[in-house]
Design an enzyme around this catalytic site. Structure first.
Site, PDB file in Angstrom:
ATOM      1  N   ASP A  41       1.348  -2.910  -5.238  1.00  4.46           N
ATOM      2  CA  ASP A  41       0.825  -2.019  -6.564  1.00  4.46           C
ATOM      3  C   ASP A  41       0.157  -1.008  -6.144  1.00  4.46           C
ATOM      4  OD1 ASP A  41       1.667  -3.300  -8.113  1.00  4.46           O
ATOM      5  OD2 ASP A  41      -0.121  -5.162  -8.618  1.00  4.46           O
ATOM      6  N   GLU A  42       0.051  -0.217  -5.299  1.00  9.32           N
ATOM      7  CA  GLU A  42      -0.094   1.395  -3.981  1.00  9.32           C
ATOM      8  C   GLU A  42       0.677   2.234  -4.590  1.00  9.32           C
ATOM      9  OE1 GLU A  42      -3.261   1.117  -3.480  1.00  9.32           O
ATOM     10  OE2 GLU A  42      -3.050  -1.063  -3.692  1.00  9.32           O
TER      11      GLU A  42
END
Length: 155
Positions: A87-88
């Site tokens: 999720d980056e």
């Protein structure tokens, strides 16, 4: 095939085989909350999409019931490219959906899924129809005006 801890290596090998055989340039991984293999990240630009409940302390895999009990008012939906960190990745598209105290936990789920489908459509449309590149950790999509990459079909 649902990917589990036990079958993840086989599922990823099967995915990489299909990517290599077809010359795939974009792999879409909706709600795939796992780190992808480096081979996939290097060969194509995987696109991941998910929703999270605001405030940020409720992000990730949170029980909808907890968000309901906290009185959450926004569902934020993000589509981003995949990186080695979960999720980056650089964000392609985002949106929010408002919810109220009058809605049930089932409504939260339904509204979130509806928002996810719209964001995913716009992210794929932007990636496939417009020049898109990564600048540091930001996704740049041309034309640069907000909403300009939406098709008439998507509204």
């Amino acid at each position: 095939m649902k990917v589990t801890k036990e079958n993840k290596p086989q599922a990823e090998a099967q995915l990489m085989y299909v990517v290599e055989q077809t010359g795939t340039e974009l792999v879409v991984l909706p709600r795939y909350m796992q780190v992808t293999p480096m081979d996939l990240q290097e060969d194509v630009r995987p696109d991941h999409q998910h929703s999270s409940l605001i405030p940020s302390i409720l992000q990730g895999r949170v029980p909808v019931q907890k968000a309901f009990e906290r009185g959450v008012k926004l569902i934020c939906v993000t589509a981003h490219y995949v990186t080695a960190d979960l999720d980056e990745g650089p964000i392609i598209e985002q949106d929010v959906a408002r919810i109220t105290h009058a809605q049930s936990t089932e409504n939260y789920v339904s509204i979130g899924r509806d928002a996810e489908s719209h964001v995913l459509d716009r992210a794929i449309h932007a990636h496939t129809h417009y020049p898109t590149f990564i600048n540091w950790n930001r996704t740049v999509v041309f034309p640069a005006s907000p909403g300009s990459h939406r098709s008439e079909r998507m509204g």
